[in-house]
Design a protein around this motif. Structure first.
Motif, PDB file in Angstrom:
ATOM      1  N   ARG A 168      -4.976   1.370   6.629  1.00 48.52           N
ATOM      2  CA  ARG A 168      -4.868   1.366   5.125  1.00 48.52           C
ATOM      3  C   ARG A 168      -5.936   1.036   4.613  1.00 48.52           C
ATOM      4  O   ARG A 168      -6.495   1.677   3.587  1.00 48.52           O
ATOM      5  CB  ARG A 168      -3.623   0.423   4.855  1.00 48.52           C
ATOM      6  CG  ARG A 168      -2.150   0.809   5.327  1.00 48.52           C
ATOM      7  CD  ARG A 168      -1.811   2.227   5.263  1.00 48.52           C
ATOM      8  NE  ARG A 168      -1.258   2.497   3.739  1.00 48.52           N
ATOM      9  CZ  ARG A 168      -0.950   3.947   3.336  1.00 48.52           C
ATOM     10  NH1 ARG A 168      -1.087   4.837   4.286  1.00 48.52           N
ATOM     11  NH2 ARG A 168      -0.259   3.507   2.139  1.00 48.52           N
ATOM     12  N   SER A 211       0.882  -1.217   0.121  1.00 50.91           N
ATOM     13  CA  SER A 211      -0.015   0.097   0.249  1.00 50.91           C
ATOM     14  C   SER A 211       0.744   1.297  -0.015  1.00 50.91           C
ATOM     15  O   SER A 211       0.407   2.329  -0.277  1.00 50.91           O
ATOM     16  CB  SER A 211      -0.857  -0.021   1.160  1.00 50.91           C
ATOM     17  OG  SER A 211      -0.093   0.231   2.421  1.00 50.91           O
ATOM     18  N   HIS A 212       2.265   1.251   0.331  1.00 50.79           N
ATOM     19  CA  HIS A 212       3.026   2.306   0.586  1.00 50.79           C
ATOM     20  C   HIS A 212       3.787   2.280  -0.790  1.00 50.79           C
ATOM     21  O   HIS A 212       4.325   3.456  -1.201  1.00 50.79           O
ATOM     22  CB  HIS A 212       3.922   2.161   1.657  1.00 50.79           C
ATOM     23  CG  HIS A 212       3.249   2.407   2.992  1.00 50.79           C
ATOM     24  ND1 HIS A 212       2.885   3.706   3.550  1.00 50.79           N
ATOM     25  CD2 HIS A 212       3.070   1.336   3.827  1.00 50.79           C
ATOM     26  CE1 HIS A 212       2.105   3.478   4.661  1.00 50.79           C
ATOM     27  NE2 HIS A 212       2.375   2.226   4.976  1.00 50.79           N
ATOM     28  N   THR A 213       4.001   1.275  -1.688  1.00 48.24           N
ATOM     29  CA  THR A 213       4.677   1.281  -2.856  1.00 48.24           C
ATOM     30  C   THR A 213       4.016   1.028  -4.229  1.00 48.24           C
ATOM     31  O   THR A 213       4.432   1.363  -5.269  1.00 48.24           O
ATOM     32  CB  THR A 213       6.206   0.525  -2.567  1.00 48.24           C
ATOM     33  OG1 THR A 213       5.577  -0.886  -2.568  1.00 48.24           O
ATOM     34  CG2 THR A 213       6.798   0.906  -1.316  1.00 48.24           C
ATOM     35  N   GLU A 240      -6.130   2.912   0.709  1.00 46.37           N
ATOM     36  CA  GLU A 240      -5.042   2.172   0.186  1.00 46.37           C
ATOM     37  C   GLU A 240      -4.790   0.874  -0.100  1.00 46.37           C
ATOM     38  O   GLU A 240      -3.915   0.493  -0.715  1.00 46.37           O
ATOM     39  CB  GLU A 240      -3.693   3.011   1.110  1.00 46.37           C
ATOM     40  CG  GLU A 240      -3.819   4.335   1.296  1.00 46.37           C
ATOM     41  CD  GLU A 240      -3.539   5.435   0.309  1.00 46.37           C
ATOM     42  OE1 GLU A 240      -3.200   4.706  -0.751  1.00 46.37           O
ATOM     43  OE2 GLU A 240      -4.103   6.335   0.181  1.00 46.37           O
TER      44      GLU A 240
END
Length: 439
Positions: free
Chosen positions: A279, A196-198, A284
């Motif tokens: 998230r 979810s961050h990348t 996300e």
């Protein structure tokens, strides 16, 4: 010159090291065989067959995870990362002088029982093949090494890259991609949060609902709350209290688009994540039900939705394999093998297992308690009950485990607090039996 080993320990991860320590304390000479070039097992990031990934942390708290005779440093965080845990196991081996008993880069390829009930362990190592004959063998090789593919496999033809979580090493593998993570365990949640961050987009698919527990509740590590209840209440009552608390604090899983759990809390391995629910709540990560079929780079879900992906990460667990033992000793498989107190083989004297279990909580204290039971038996200080009583106990435990956990490996399931207390009682009772037998 030391005594020749009486016991062979297979594996030098947490289970093998705890066993070596207990045997040394009991004055039983032993040798351990470790296939890799270091101790620490699955916690050694980058080691062959290790499933560790760069963002891996404990999912049980420090004080509930540590060995009783080797506390983790008090200034460590509640949930240390894999580097700290691997170093902790190395420090444990150094502190108690265990390394001299470990033969690194030695893979066990066969274990055979002779007519005199002695065991021959065959290994391959840097200097070729060698055999050692011992009075007993302790299997401590772990069960998170052989990836288990999805079963049954989804219909259709998937044309995008697919990996098992065993091959996942870090978020860079996910960057800029449309990622589908399949699974409801701790690894699935960690990898979905990483994605979810990348990633360009992150989907999380679960065939069945799970209870997602934040790592902290009411300002404390969440597993310490259940531990406090376990000392006073049966698991059914703990279940109601814990489930009510969880629902009141973070809401039910359906609040975040996840499927409703089909089992009550404490009836499956806990899934812990601080990041997942946040998230999901921020969009996300997008929740999906089970995979129905693949159509090239498109995945169809059981609710009829279709999404395009370019990477699938299967977090579908591991097969339990003990390839060096005679299959006749394993029955229908190691994950269904009845063991007295989840430790002692019922039909093969001198064969024991440390770590062949799935706990509702941490593993290390249970490994330590199992190892002490094994060491006491091999030192002649503990005597198990009669064979008929052992078999009856195994049948009763399997019935209870099946009632609680269903058909999801009931022979391996243990309740952390209940089982830890049971092992303490078993050691005390067996010590009394041994003393009576000696008079």
């Amino acid at each position: 010159m030391g005594q020749p080993p009486r016991v062979a320990v297979i594996g030098a991860g947490a289970a093998g090291l705890a066993t070596l320590k207990a045997l040394a304390d009991a004055g039983v000479p032993a040798v351990a065989f470790e296939a890799t070039d270091t101790v620490g097992g699955l916690w050694v990031y980058g080691a062959p067959d290790s499933p560790a990934y760069r963002t891996l942390h404990l999912n049980t708290s420090r004080t509930r995870t540590q060995f009783a005779d080797h506390p983790m440093p008090a200034d460590w965080p509640d949930y240390p990362d894999h580097t700290r845990v691997a170093g902790y196991l190395r420090d444990y081996a150094h502190r108690f002088g265990l390394l001299d008993a470990v033969r690194l880069r030695h893979t066990v390829v066969g274990v055979t029982r002779g007519p005199d009930d002695r065991w021959t362990v065959r290994t391959t190592g840097p200097h070729g093949t060698s055999d050692v004959t011992v009075a007993a063998v302790v299997v401590a090789n772990g069960h998170n090494r052989v990836p288990r593919p999805p079963a049954p496999p989804p219909a259709g033809d998937c044309t995008v890259e697919q990996v098992h979580s065993h091959a996942y090493r870090g978020p860079e593998q996910l960057a800029g991609r449309r990622v589908l993570v399949v699974g409801g365990g701790n690894s699935a949640m960690d990898i979905a949060v990483d994605a979810s961050h990348t990633a360009r987009r992150t989907l999380l698919s679960l065939r069945r609902g799970v209870w997602v527990v934040p790592k902290h509740l009411l300002g404390r590590p969440s597993d310490t709350l259940n531990g406090a209840l376990a000392r006073r209440l049966p698991w059914r009552l703990r279940q109601r209290i814990s489930q009510t608390l969880l629902t009141a604090t973070v809401g039910p899983p359906t609040r975040y688009g996840l499927p409703a759990p089909t089992h009550g809390f404490l009836q499956d391995h806990p899934t812990l994540s601080d990041g997942l629910l946040s998230r999901l709540a921020h969009g996300e990560i997008e929740a999906r039900p089970g995979v129905a079929a693949f159509h090239g780079d498109q995945v169809e879900f059981t609710d009829g939705r279709v999404d395009t992906v370019d990477l699938v990460v299967w977090c579908t667990g591991y097969r339990v394999e003990v390839p060096f033992l005679d299959p006749a000793l394993l029955g229908t498989g190691p994950d269904t093998l009845p063991l007295y107190r989840h430790v002692f083989h019922l039909d093969a004297p001198g064969l024991a297992f440390v770590g062949l279990m799935q706990s509702t909580g941490a593993a290390f204290p249970l490994l330590e308690a199992q190892a002490r039971l094994v060491a006491a038996r091999l030192a002649g200080r503990y005597a198990p009950p009669a064979p008929a009583a052992q078999r009856a106990a195994c049948r009763a435990e399997l019935r209870a485990a099946t009632a609680r956990w269903g058909e999801r490996r009931p022979a391996m399931r243990v309740d952390f607090d209940t089982y830890l207390a049971q092992l303490g009682r078993e050691l005390a009772a067996g010590t009394r039996r041994a003393a009576r037998d000696a008079t």
